[in-house]
Design a protein around this motif. Structure first.
Motif, mmCIF file in Angstrom:
data_model
loop_
_atom_site.group_PDB
_atom_site.id
_atom_site.type_symbol
_atom_site.label_atom_id
_atom_site.label_comp_id
_atom_site.label_asym_id
_atom_site.label_seq_id
_atom_site.Cartn_x
_atom_site.Cartn_y
_atom_site.Cartn_z
ATOM 1 N N GLN A 121 -5.501 -5.973 -25.688
ATOM 2 C CA GLN A 121 -4.701 -4.311 -24.170
ATOM 3 C C GLN A 121 -4.069 -4.965 -23.202
ATOM 4 N N THR A 122 -3.016 -4.675 -23.099
ATOM 5 C CA THR A 122 -1.706 -4.513 -21.937
ATOM 6 C C THR A 122 -2.222 -3.827 -20.897
ATOM 7 N N ASP A 123 -2.199 -4.341 -19.590
ATOM 8 C CA ASP A 123 -1.884 -4.211 -18.373
ATOM 9 C C ASP A 123 -0.855 -4.058 -17.577
ATOM 10 N N VAL A 124 -0.577 -3.301 -17.032
ATOM 11 C CA VAL A 124 1.052 -2.697 -16.496
ATOM 12 C C VAL A 124 0.364 -2.557 -14.717
ATOM 13 N N THR A 125 0.630 -3.427 -14.097
ATOM 14 C CA THR A 125 0.157 -3.032 -12.514
ATOM 15 C C THR A 125 1.305 -2.816 -11.574
ATOM 16 N N MET A 126 1.042 -2.318 -11.186
ATOM 17 C CA MET A 126 2.218 -2.132 -9.620
ATOM 18 C C MET A 126 1.859 -1.820 -8.721
ATOM 19 N N TYR A 127 1.532 -2.304 -7.501
ATOM 20 C CA TYR A 127 0.891 -2.534 -6.346
ATOM 21 C C TYR A 127 1.845 -3.244 -5.244
ATOM 22 N N TYR A 128 0.961 -2.764 -3.757
ATOM 23 C CA TYR A 128 1.398 -2.632 -2.464
ATOM 24 C C TYR A 128 0.210 -3.941 -1.485
ATOM 25 N N GLN A 129 0.881 -4.780 -1.198
ATOM 26 C CA GLN A 129 0.576 -5.689 -0.165
ATOM 27 C C GLN A 129 0.288 -4.858 0.973
ATOM 28 N N LEU A 130 -0.948 -4.671 1.488
ATOM 29 C CA LEU A 130 -0.933 -4.348 2.807
ATOM 30 C C LEU A 130 -1.531 -4.876 3.993
ATOM 31 N N PHE A 131 -2.230 -5.276 3.502
ATOM 32 C CA PHE A 131 -2.146 -7.175 4.570
ATOM 33 C C PHE A 131 -1.579 -8.377 3.672
ATOM 34 N N ASP A 132 -1.077 -9.019 4.210
ATOM 35 C CA ASP A 132 -0.516 -10.348 3.475
ATOM 36 C C ASP A 132 -1.052 -11.311 4.836
ATOM 37 N N THR A 133 -1.692 -11.780 4.823
ATOM 38 C CA THR A 133 -1.970 -12.786 6.245
ATOM 39 C C THR A 133 -3.212 -13.902 5.620
ATOM 40 N N VAL A 134 -4.270 -14.551 6.636
ATOM 41 C CA VAL A 134 -6.016 -14.378 5.651
ATOM 42 C C VAL A 134 -7.105 -13.727 4.598
ATOM 43 N N LEU A 135 -6.265 -12.414 5.195
ATOM 44 C CA LEU A 135 -7.090 -11.563 4.387
ATOM 45 C C LEU A 135 -5.819 -10.788 3.681
ATOM 46 N N ASN A 136 -6.266 -10.448 2.762
ATOM 47 C CA ASN A 136 -5.325 -9.735 2.057
ATOM 48 C C ASN A 136 -5.193 -8.774 1.097
ATOM 49 N N VAL A 137 -4.880 -7.621 0.994
ATOM 50 C CA VAL A 137 -5.097 -6.052 0.531
ATOM 51 C C VAL A 137 -4.823 -6.001 -0.309
ATOM 52 N N ASP A 138 -4.563 -5.380 -1.542
ATOM 53 C CA ASP A 138 -3.463 -5.400 -2.229
ATOM 54 C C ASP A 138 -3.901 -3.781 -2.682
ATOM 55 N N LEU A 139 -3.174 -2.556 -2.914
ATOM 56 C CA LEU A 139 -3.591 -1.277 -3.681
ATOM 57 C C LEU A 139 -2.617 -1.002 -4.463
ATOM 58 N N GLY A 140 -2.662 -0.390 -5.564
ATOM 59 C CA GLY A 140 -1.798 0.214 -6.745
ATOM 60 C C GLY A 140 -2.692 0.817 -7.970
ATOM 61 N N LEU A 141 -1.542 1.215 -8.436
ATOM 62 C CA LEU A 141 -1.822 1.877 -9.437
ATOM 63 C C LEU A 141 -1.775 0.966 -11.002
ATOM 64 N N ASN A 142 -2.220 0.695 -12.314
ATOM 65 C CA ASN A 142 -2.647 0.708 -13.959
ATOM 66 C C ASN A 142 -2.178 1.193 -14.527
#
Length: 251
Positions: A121-142
């Motif tokens: 299995q090879t996974d290529v994930t492209m994502y954006y960081q909606l929050f990058d502080t003490v809390l982190n939230v990433d959304l994207g496509l794999n």
């Protein structure tokens, strides 16, 4: 697939507002001790040809090493990238509890069989960081590329092989929390897609510690499920899950 199109449109909307604070590169490796369970079938639409990987083929648990690279940057609109590699290579001996058709070969009830499974299995994930502080939230496509080769050899019926490969587009989400001034963090991330009668997911729960010398250690749990309905001729519902431990370098 409609869900993927909607999600891609949402990412296009939020991408100008989502970015990391600075450049960061990470390379890591994990030792995964997994259990395997479920059933497999090849080139047959009859559920009566399902082969139980535990009771019929004799699979139980195994382990492997997986690897990943990731790169994050502060450039708006451009996604961050993560590439990971998981190669399952295992074998077992068992006895069939019933007569089954697997590909072009019919295996008899009570026949002793040897089998091998290689699932890359090879996974290529492209994502954006909606929050990058003490809390982190990433959304994207794999995009997960599956390249599988399995072989069953019966003591009387001969040998049959099944080659299955293809790309699987998946939704990706990641959530994390850092404990300030400790180097500790917890996170959960995963990819999922469901269409027609097929379901794929791959998720990880993890606790990490990063030292002042860029070296980090991880412990956690990972689960991968492949529920295939005529995916390149394969029908299967198989899951790999278990704990892992790893290390990574973070710059």
């Amino acid at each position: 697939m409609r869900q993927l199109a909607i999600y891609a449109a949402l990412l296009t909307f939020v991408s100008p507002f989502a970015q990391a604070d600075n450049l960061k590169a990470e390379a890591g490796a994990q030792y995964w001790s997994y259990d395997i369970g479920g059933s497999v079938r090849y080139q047959s639409k009859r559920s009566s040809d399902d082969i139980d990987v535990n009771d019929d083929l004799g699979y139980n648990d195994d382990d492997l090493n997986s690897y990943y690279l990731s790169f994050e940057h502060p450039v708006p609109a451009l996604p961050n990238v993560r590439v990971s590699f998981t190669n399952i290579d295992t074998s077992a001996n068992g006895t069939l509890s019933k007569s089954v058709d697997y590909g072009n070969t019919t295996f008899a009830v009570n026949e002793d069989v040897n089998s091998e499974l290689q699932l890359d299995q090879t996974d290529v994930t492209m994502y954006y960081q909606l929050f990058d502080t003490v809390l982190n939230v990433d959304l994207g496509l794999n995009a997960k590329y599956i390249d599988s080769r399995s072989r069953i050899t019966g003591s009387a019926s001969g040998t049959e092989t099944a080659d299955v490969s293809g790309w699987v587009p998946m939704l990706y989400a990641g959530f994390g929390a850092d404990l300030p001034f400790t180097g500790l963090s917890i996170s959960a991330d995963g990819s999922f897609v469901g269409y027609q009668d097929s379901t794929f997911y791959d998720y990880t729960l993890k606790a990490s510690y990063i030292t002042p010398w860029y070296l980090g250690v991880d412990v956690g749990y990972r689960a991968v499920r492949l529920n295939l309905d005529d995916f390149d001729g394969s029908y299967a519902d198989i899951e790999f899950d278990g704990p892992f431990a790893g290390a990574h370098l973070e710059f």
